[in-house]
Write an enzyme that holds these catalytic residues in place. Structure first.
Site, PDB file in Angstrom:
ATOM      1  N   SER A  72       0.933  -1.179   0.038  1.00  0.00           N
ATOM      2  CA  SER A  72      -0.102   0.111  -0.034  1.00  0.00           C
ATOM      3  C   SER A  72       0.886   1.170  -0.072  1.00  0.00           C
ATOM      4  CB  SER A  72      -0.928  -0.086   1.319  1.00  0.00           C
ATOM      5  OG  SER A  72      -1.770  -1.262   1.325  1.00  0.00           O
TER       6      SER A  72
HETATM    7  N1  SAH Z   1      -0.518  -4.238   4.213  1.00  0.00           N
HETATM    8  C1  SAH Z   1       0.045  -4.978   2.786  1.00  0.00           C
HETATM    9  C2  SAH Z   1      -1.157  -4.613   1.633  1.00  0.00           C
HETATM   10  C3  SAH Z   1      -0.995  -6.190   0.745  1.00  0.00           C
HETATM   11  S1  SAH Z   1      -2.132  -6.090  -0.613  1.00  0.00           S
HETATM   12  C4  SAH Z   1       1.446  -4.455   2.361  1.00  0.00           C
HETATM   13  O1  SAH Z   1       1.660  -3.347   2.751  1.00  0.00           O
HETATM   14  O2  SAH Z   1       2.266  -5.180   1.856  1.00  0.00           O
HETATM   15  C5  SAH Z   1      -3.489  -6.847   0.520  1.00  0.00           C
HETATM   16  C6  SAH Z   1      -2.971  -8.498   0.615  1.00  0.00           C
HETATM   17  O3  SAH Z   1      -4.287  -8.964   1.142  1.00  0.00           O
HETATM   18  C7  SAH Z   1      -2.541  -9.337  -0.520  1.00  0.00           C
HETATM   19  O4  SAH Z   1      -1.364  -9.787  -0.051  1.00  0.00           O
HETATM   20  C8  SAH Z   1      -3.575 -10.332  -0.456  1.00  0.00           C
HETATM   21  O5  SAH Z   1      -3.316 -11.627  -0.834  1.00  0.00           O
HETATM   22  C9  SAH Z   1      -4.483 -10.325   0.933  1.00  0.00           C
HETATM   23  N2  SAH Z   1      -5.734 -10.986   1.078  1.00  0.00           N
HETATM   24  C10 SAH Z   1      -6.841 -10.725   0.117  1.00  0.00           C
HETATM   25  N3  SAH Z   1      -7.827 -11.191   0.624  1.00  0.00           N
HETATM   26  C11 SAH Z   1      -7.438 -12.039   1.870  1.00  0.00           C
HETATM   27  C12 SAH Z   1      -8.286 -12.775   2.706  1.00  0.00           C
HETATM   28  N4  SAH Z   1      -9.513 -13.074   2.570  1.00  0.00           N
HETATM   29  N5  SAH Z   1      -7.504 -13.065   3.832  1.00  0.00           N
HETATM   30  C13 SAH Z   1      -6.348 -12.854   4.026  1.00  0.00           C
HETATM   31  N6  SAH Z   1      -5.613 -12.005   3.246  1.00  0.00           N
HETATM   32  C14 SAH Z   1      -6.118 -11.505   2.033  1.00  0.00           C
END
Ligand code: SAH
Length: 221
Positions: A72
């Site tokens: 993000s």
């Molecule tokens: N805070 C993270 C954001 C990553 S993007 C960073 O800064 O890197 C969002 C993440 O949510 C992805 O890695 C995706 O695989 C995860 N995600 C999506 N749906 C999900 C779910 N149902 N349970 C757990 N993780 C999930």
């Protein structure tokens, strides 16, 4: 919880000027919490992105982290974390979507314990390695489904979702402490940020600004 308990100075941190600029920009964008600003200025974002992209690590953009996911943008991390630290207590926070683990590290400096759930095992493994490198010990990472949460560790003082569901997951509402705050994007193409505050009597939902997140998906991979 004590800010700056983590000393990252030994890991080839980028210059103080680069970090200072990031903090200045966050301030201009409206981030007010000095605790959050200090932590964002202390956290080495460059180690969470591929080396080829590390020169952009402190720009205010989201960047690819593999498997179609993104880290993000700093502003949205600061915004959501600032809302989270306004909860009644800062004991336990649940993060949905560990991704590369950057926000996890930010939260680890502001809450006593961070629980983080990620559905993609490959990303979770990489995040685990980085947290170990940074010697962060107050995080509990789990390969699981964010729609389910972590019932046995509840209640959480704050819940932050880094991926957007199209409906509010019931299980997570139940896992929110009284006085707790849930901060999440919601929607499909048109998404908005929302906060739900749980009081003794009710859940109070407030709509915030438009945002753009990857979708929250069911099931593990
Ligand atoms: N805070 C993270 C954001 C990553 S993007 C960073 O800064 O890197 C969002 C993440 O949510 C992805 O890695 C995706 O695989 C995860 N995600 C999506 N749906 C999900 C779910 N149902 N349970 C757990 N993780 C999930």
């Amino acid at each position: 919880m004590a800010e700056m308990k983590h000393d990252f100075s030994g890991i080839g941190m980028t210059s103080a000027r680069t970090r200072g600029r990031l903090v200045e920009r966050l301030r201009q964008q409206g981030i007010r919490s000095e605790a959050v600003l200090a932590v964002m200025g202390n956290t080495p974002r460059h180690i969470f992105v591929d080396e080829a992209l590390s020169h952009r690590a402190y720009d205010d953009v989201s960047l690819p982290i593999g498997l179609g996911q993104t880290i993000s943008q700093p502003y949205i991390v600061a915004r959501m974390v600032e809302l989270a630290v306004g909860a009644a207590r800062r004991d336990k926070v649940l993060e949905i979507g560990t991704g590369c683990g950057y926000q996890t590290v930010v939260l680890a400096q502001l809450f006593k314990t961070v629980y983080s759930v990620e559905r993609l095992a490959q990303l979770l493994d990489k995040a685990r390695t980085r947290l170990r490198e940074l010697r962060i010990s107050n995080t509990r990472l789990r390969h699981g489904d964010g729609f389910v949460g972590i019932a046995e560790a509840a209640p959480f003082d704050a819940i932050i979702m880094a991926a957007a569901p199209t409906y509010v997951p019931e299980a997570l509402l139940a896992q929110l402490a009284i006085g707790g705050r849930m901060i999440f994007p919601i929607g499909n193409v048109d998404q908005e940020l929302r906060i739900i505050e749980r009081t003794e009597e009710a859940y109070i939902e407030t709509k915030l600004e438009k945002v753009r997140f990857v979708p929250m998906l069911p099931g593990l991979a």
